[in-house]
Design an enzyme around this catalytic site. Structure first.
Site, PDB file in Angstrom:
ATOM      1  N   LYS A 168      44.834  47.881  33.524  1.00  0.00           N
ATOM      2  CA  LYS A 168      44.046  47.492  34.693  1.00  0.00           C
ATOM      3  C   LYS A 168      42.568  47.733  34.428  1.00  0.00           C
ATOM      4  CE  LYS A 168      43.836  48.295  39.735  1.00  0.00           C
ATOM      5  NZ  LYS A 168      44.406  49.088  40.856  1.00  0.00           N
ATOM      6  N   SER A 218      45.999  46.487  44.736  1.00  0.00           N
ATOM      7  CA  SER A 218      44.899  45.857  44.026  1.00  0.00           C
ATOM      8  C   SER A 218      45.226  45.535  42.575  1.00  0.00           C
ATOM      9  CB  SER A 218      43.675  46.781  44.058  1.00  0.00           C
ATOM     10  OG  SER A 218      43.947  48.005  43.364  1.00  0.00           O
ATOM     11  N   SER A 274      48.579  50.641  45.334  1.00  0.00           N
ATOM     12  CA  SER A 274      48.184  49.546  44.449  1.00  0.00           C
ATOM     13  C   SER A 274      48.958  49.438  43.147  1.00  0.00           C
ATOM     14  CB  SER A 274      46.684  49.637  44.142  1.00  0.00           C
ATOM     15  OG  SER A 274      45.932  49.403  45.304  1.00  0.00           O
TER      16      SER A 274
END
Length: 491
Positions: free
Chosen positions: A80, A155, A179
């Site tokens: 990420k 997210s 997330s």
């Protein structure tokens, strides 16, 4: 040999260690897969082909030299874009850091490199991890491989989508209010939030410092546990890092997959199974509860009365911390700089830079947080939210005196269409309704696929006491052993 991109991380590591394939061959297969499908999925913001192949070649050299390889050596991983990577762009999904190449690796990334995993690149995310759908990325939304017109969660939707699209067998996410778990649920993958402080935040670009928790994402529970074991553990560079070893999550996952759940007591959280969840989600959840009971688990209902206040408490605490953390993005020290033509004051340059660099959701949360922390309102808003956080922690403590772990649906609904909720922030925030309490408490939670609703994945959430991460892996692996894994339609 079958398609390398369809194999689990465990299978790939075994082939590489045994010399049946090379790390370079595995890496090329995944890079080819990314090239073939990511124009439709948009899971990645940056693909580091050169760096990945070089890292894979080093693994092959070590194996050829007779060195003992780690359990994930040669396995590709997607990271990420919230974690710093030396020399590789780290944008946090924001224009304000577009093109920034950090001079150092985060602890998580360094541990991945030390373990011999192969970093493929950086995945798309909601800007500064603020969002529940990966629609708030400054670089465009990620699409759910199950239905490209739907969101992959947020997210960390890029990491979850990369797994579901077979672009990577492993991924790293971060979980501030859900997330990791929420994207896992809506993409049919496994997402685990470790105990807060059980994984290092050094090099994690901060959103909400008392909540942010990096963690593993995978397609199977065992793969997630193996990744968790690699990245977890004490880090003296992180002042919130817990000076204790990671519980043996791998052994727990293996026990759950083969040994059932006899003697394990699970609590269904009454407040997370009532109104608000779609009928199809609740149907899949109830079927999974029956499966857990058949595996030997003792199922009871428990009440956590203050969980209903978790959402408003979170949306005071997280924005307050975000407004403080994001003050460093001023157009002076690093990142974007707008209006610096020699005719403007420092304050004007800062204002223009933040206006151009931050997206609407980030600005919304900065304003909420600044207001909540302002003179005359601190005690009424932020202070009260912290008191609610204490009450939620007490609910968890009381519940864990009765049961070994808690279970609930991961999300109230399946993946919704892209654009369906961006005009209503409150409806967007509801996506994390069931995951937020765990972040406020600081304990671990995992989402594991438990069924389908209208052809879309549903996740079951397992929550455990702090530093008892192994419990959630045992339950998750046991459920996976009877429910199986889920494969999206071919891209």
């Amino acid at each position: 040999m079958s398609d390398l991109t369809r194999m689990t991380a465990t299978e790939i590591a075994g082939l590489v260690a045994g010399g049946e394939t090379s790390a370079v061959e595995v890496t090329r297969a995944h890079l080819d897969r990314i090239a073939a499908v990511d124009d439709r999925v948009h899971a990645f913001l940056h693909v580091d082909s050169e760096g990945a192949l070089a890292a894979a070649a080093k693994v092959d050299e070590r194996r050829a030299a007779g060195e003992e390889l780690g359990p994930l050596a040669g396995v590709p991983v997607a990271v990420k874009d919230v974690l710093t990577t030396k020399g590789v762009p780290t944008t946090v999904g924001s224009k304000i850091l577009e093109g920034w190449r950090p001079p150092y690796d985060s602890t998580i990334v360094q541990r991945l490199r030390d373990a011999g995993t192969v970093m493929l690149g950086k995945t798309n995310m909601d800007e500064f991890a603020m969002g529940s759908s990966t629609e708030y990325s400054a670089y465009g939304p990620t699409h759910n491989p199950w239905d490209l017109d739907r969101i992959p969660g947020g997210s960390g939707g890029g990491s979850a989508a990369a797994l579901a699209a077979y672009e990577a067998p492993l991924a790293i996410g971060s979980d501030t209010g859900g997330s990791i778990r929420q994207p896992g649920a809506v993409t049919g993958t496994v997402g685990a939030k470790p105990t807060y402080g059980g994984t290092s935040r050094y090099g994690l670009v901060a959103f909400s410092s008392s909540l942010d928790t990096p963690g593993p994402c995978a397609r199977t529970v065992l793969d997630a546990a193996l990744l968790h074991q690699v990245i977890g553990g004490h880090d003296p560079r992180d002042s919130t890092s817990i000076p204790q070893p990671v519980p043996d999550v791998v052994a727990a996952a293996k026990l759950g997959a083969t040994g059932g759940l006899t003697g394990v007591k699970l609590g269904i959280v009454k407040e997370l199974t009532g109104e608000g969840a779609e009928p199809g989600v609740m149907a899949a959840f109830r079927e999974s509860v029956d499966a857990l009971a058949k595996l030997g688990a003792d199922i009871v209902e428990v009440s956590c009365p203050h969980f209903k206040y978790a959402l408003p408490a979170y949306y005071l605490i997280a924005p307050s911390e975000c407004s403080s953390n994001l003050a460093r993005f001023d157009g002076v020290r690093f990142g974007l700089r707008v209006g610096d033509d020699g005719n403007r004051s420092l304050e004007e340059v800062m204002s223009l830079t933040r206006e151009a660099g931050f997206g609407p959701e980030v600005k919304r949360r900065i304003m909420l947080g600044t207001y909540a922390l302002s003179s005359g309102y601190y005690d009424a808003y932020y202070g009260q939210a912290q008191k609610v956080r204490t009450l939620i922690t007490r609910d968890f403590t009381a519940a864990f005196e009765q049961v070994d772990a808690l279970i609930s649906p991961t999300t109230p609904f399946v993946a919704f269409p892209i654009g369906a909720r961006t005009s209503d922030p409150y409806q967007m925030y509801l996506a994390d309704l069931f995951t937020i309490p765990t972040n406020l408490y600081g304990g671990p939670g995992i989402s594991v696929p438990c069924g389908l609703s209208d052809g879309l994945p549903v996740g079951l959430q397992i929550m455990a006491p702090t530093m008892a991460d192994d419990r959630m892996y045992r339950v998750a692996a046991a459920l996976e052993s009877v429910v199986g894994t889920f494969t999206p339609p071919a891209l």
